[in-house]
Design a protein around this motif. Structure first.
Motif, PDB file in Angstrom:
ATOM      1  N   PHE B  67      -3.720  -6.978  -1.568  1.00  0.00           N
ATOM      2  CA  PHE B  67      -2.719  -6.278  -0.755  1.00  0.00           C
ATOM      3  C   PHE B  67      -2.539  -4.864  -1.324  1.00  0.00           C
ATOM      4  N   LEU B  68      -3.354  -3.948  -0.772  1.00  0.00           N
ATOM      5  CA  LEU B  68      -3.349  -2.577  -1.273  1.00  0.00           C
ATOM      6  C   LEU B  68      -2.250  -1.769  -0.591  1.00  0.00           C
ATOM      7  N   ILE B  69      -1.434  -1.135  -1.388  1.00  0.00           N
ATOM      8  CA  ILE B  69      -0.332  -0.340  -0.857  1.00  0.00           C
ATOM      9  C   ILE B  69      -0.524   1.112  -1.245  1.00  0.00           C
ATOM     10  N   ASN B  70      -0.393   1.970  -0.236  1.00  0.00           N
ATOM     11  CA  ASN B  70      -0.514   3.401  -0.444  1.00  0.00           C
ATOM     12  C   ASN B  70       0.697   4.092   0.152  1.00  0.00           C
ATOM     13  N   HIS B  71       1.372   4.870  -0.652  1.00  0.00           N
ATOM     14  CA  HIS B  71       2.562   5.596  -0.193  1.00  0.00           C
ATOM     15  C   HIS B  71       2.281   7.075  -0.429  1.00  0.00           C
ATOM     16  N   ALA B  72       1.389   7.609   0.392  1.00  0.00           N
ATOM     17  CA  ALA B  72       0.863   8.952   0.146  1.00  0.00           C
ATOM     18  C   ALA B  72       1.801  10.069   0.558  1.00  0.00           C
ATOM     19  N   SER B  73       2.733   9.784   1.428  1.00  0.00           N
ATOM     20  CA  SER B  73       3.675  10.823   1.845  1.00  0.00           C
ATOM     21  C   SER B  73       5.076  10.250   1.897  1.00  0.00           C
ATOM     22  N   LEU B  74       6.048  11.109   2.086  1.00  0.00           N
ATOM     23  CA  LEU B  74       7.441  10.676   2.093  1.00  0.00           C
ATOM     24  C   LEU B  74       7.829   9.933   3.361  1.00  0.00           C
ATOM     25  N   THR B  75       6.921   9.888   4.320  1.00  0.00           N
ATOM     26  CA  THR B  75       7.264   9.192   5.559  1.00  0.00           C
ATOM     27  C   THR B  75       6.280   8.092   5.914  1.00  0.00           C
ATOM     28  N   LEU B  76       5.322   7.826   5.061  1.00  0.00           N
ATOM     29  CA  LEU B  76       4.300   6.848   5.425  1.00  0.00           C
ATOM     30  C   LEU B  76       3.894   5.987   4.228  1.00  0.00           C
ATOM     31  N   SER B  77       3.934   4.689   4.451  1.00  0.00           N
ATOM     32  CA  SER B  77       3.380   3.735   3.498  1.00  0.00           C
ATOM     33  C   SER B  77       2.459   2.811   4.278  1.00  0.00           C
ATOM     34  N   THR B  78       1.344   2.450   3.675  1.00  0.00           N
ATOM     35  CA  THR B  78       0.421   1.539   4.340  1.00  0.00           C
ATOM     36  C   THR B  78       0.157   0.326   3.458  1.00  0.00           C
ATOM     37  N   LEU B  79      -0.005  -0.796   4.134  1.00  0.00           N
ATOM     38  CA  LEU B  79      -0.387  -2.043   3.475  1.00  0.00           C
ATOM     39  C   LEU B  79      -1.737  -2.446   4.049  1.00  0.00           C
ATOM     40  N   THR B  80      -2.733  -2.586   3.195  1.00  0.00           N
ATOM     41  CA  THR B  80      -4.049  -3.019   3.634  1.00  0.00           C
ATOM     42  C   THR B  80      -4.330  -4.404   3.076  1.00  0.00           C
ATOM     43  N   VAL B  81      -4.544  -5.344   3.980  1.00  0.00           N
ATOM     44  CA  VAL B  81      -4.917  -6.694   3.574  1.00  0.00           C
ATOM     45  C   VAL B  81      -6.437  -6.713   3.520  1.00  0.00           C
ATOM     46  N   THR B  82      -6.976  -6.790   2.338  1.00  0.00           N
ATOM     47  CA  THR B  82      -8.432  -6.712   2.172  1.00  0.00           C
ATOM     48  C   THR B  82      -9.058  -8.105   2.237  1.00  0.00           C
ATOM     49  N   SER B  83     -10.231  -8.160   2.827  1.00  0.00           N
ATOM     50  CA  SER B  83     -10.955  -9.426   2.952  1.00  0.00           C
ATOM     51  C   SER B  83     -10.004 -10.548   3.367  1.00  0.00           C
ATOM     52  N   ALA B  84      -9.427 -10.358   4.519  1.00  0.00           N
ATOM     53  CA  ALA B  84      -8.400 -11.293   4.975  1.00  0.00           C
ATOM     54  C   ALA B  84      -8.966 -12.687   5.217  1.00  0.00           C
ATOM     55  N   HIS B  85      -8.158 -13.679   4.930  1.00  0.00           N
ATOM     56  CA  HIS B  85      -8.510 -15.071   5.165  1.00  0.00           C
ATOM     57  C   HIS B  85      -7.393 -15.729   5.964  1.00  0.00           C
ATOM     58  N   PRO B  86      -7.658 -16.860   6.566  1.00  0.00           N
ATOM     59  CA  PRO B  86      -6.632 -17.510   7.394  1.00  0.00           C
ATOM     60  C   PRO B  86      -5.304 -17.718   6.674  1.00  0.00           C
ATOM     61  N   GLU B  87      -5.336 -17.942   5.389  1.00  0.00           N
ATOM     62  CA  GLU B  87      -4.069 -18.156   4.662  1.00  0.00           C
ATOM     63  C   GLU B  87      -3.230 -16.877   4.544  1.00  0.00           C
ATOM     64  N   ASP B  88      -3.836 -15.734   4.885  1.00  0.00           N
ATOM     65  CA  ASP B  88      -3.090 -14.468   4.880  1.00  0.00           C
ATOM     66  C   ASP B  88      -2.328 -14.262   6.187  1.00  0.00           C
ATOM     67  N   SER B  89      -2.596 -15.122   7.150  1.00  0.00           N
ATOM     68  CA  SER B  89      -1.890 -15.021   8.426  1.00  0.00           C
ATOM     69  C   SER B  89      -0.395 -15.172   8.180  1.00  0.00           C
ATOM     70  N   SER B  90       0.358 -14.211   8.672  1.00  0.00           N
ATOM     71  CA  SER B  90       1.794 -14.198   8.399  1.00  0.00           C
ATOM     72  C   SER B  90       2.430 -13.046   9.164  1.00  0.00           C
ATOM     73  N   PHE B  91       3.720 -12.969   9.051  1.00  0.00           N
ATOM     74  CA  PHE B  91       4.478 -11.853   9.637  1.00  0.00           C
ATOM     75  C   PHE B  91       4.822 -10.918   8.491  1.00  0.00           C
TER      76      PHE B  91
END
Lengths: 114, 118
Positions: B67-91
């Motif tokens: 679960f890679l998190i990047n908060h590169a600016s003061l208004t944007l954060s991103t969450l990248t789920v890498t190599s996702a698998h069925p168990e990562d399914s969620s809200f």
């Protein structure tokens, strides 16, 4: 560390009847208390919060909550519910610090019966 | 109006692919954002705290490399789920803290992202 206990996982209530959703917290320091509502497949919306001052807090959609320090409770109430109040309700607690997290209870699902 | 915008609202992906979720604060500059995961009929579990310009702080048990998190600016954060698998399914839900206050007095939530991994 803080913790939150929501005693009821589900509460069924008839439309236009009053409702109380219970919340108790545990903390060794002073805290902020919150109630959030989550409609299906949506994020959280703040209903109300207690930061300081009057222990009776009024929020949106006719909800109110009372902070009781001696009983470490923050129960949510509404005198007359509507079908649109069907949702999941989360109680949450946070201490005062800038680096402190907000801790959520497990939620209470409010079912409004016609 | 919404002060935190989260996209996409839902995504379906194949197992092994990566998915990026964006969280934007619209009305204020959020130095701190939070990422939560919510399983059906359960509460929100904090995954990580994202601080602008520095590394995210992950909660115990959350895989940093997954679960890679990047908060590169003061208004944007991103969450990248890498190599996702069925168990990562969620809200997944993000929140942004208004820095004009001392702590969590003003915390705004995104509308959430439903991730389904096939």
């Amino acid at each position: 560390a803080q913790s939150v206990t929501q005693l009821d996982s589900q509460v069924p209530v008839f439309e236009e009847a009053p409702v109380e959703l219970r919340c108790n917290y545990s903390s060794s320091v002073s805290v902020y208390l919150f109630w959030y509502v989550q409609y299906p497949n949506q994020g959280l919306q703040l209903l109300l919060k207690y930061l300081s001052g009057s222990t009776l807090v009024k929020g949106i959609n006719g909800f109110e909550a009372e902070f009781n320090k001696s009983q470490t409770s923050f129960h949510l109430r509404k005198p007359s519910v509507h079908i649109s109040d069907t949702a999941e309700y989360f109680c949450a607690v946070s201490s005062y610090g800038r680096d402190d997290k907000i801790i959520f209870g497990k939620g209470t699902r409010l079912h409004i019966l016609p | 109006g919404a002060v935190v915008s989260q996209h996409p609202s839902w995504v379906i992906c194949k197992s092994g692919t990566s998915v990026k979720i964006e969280c934007r604060s619209l009305d204020f500059q959020a130095t701190t954002m939070f990422w939560y995961r919510q399983f059906p009929k359960q509460s929100l579990m904090l995954m990580a705290t994202s601080n602008e310009g520095s590394k995210a702080t992950y909660e115990q048990g959350v895989e940093k490399d997954k679960f890679l998190i990047n908060h590169a600016s003061l208004t944007l954060s991103t969450l990248t789920v890498t190599s996702a698998h069925p168990e990562d399914s969620s809200f997944y839900i993000c929140s942004a803290r208004d820095p004009g206050w001392g702590g969590n007095e003003k915390l705004f939530f995104g509308s959430g992202t439903q991730l389904s991994v096939l």
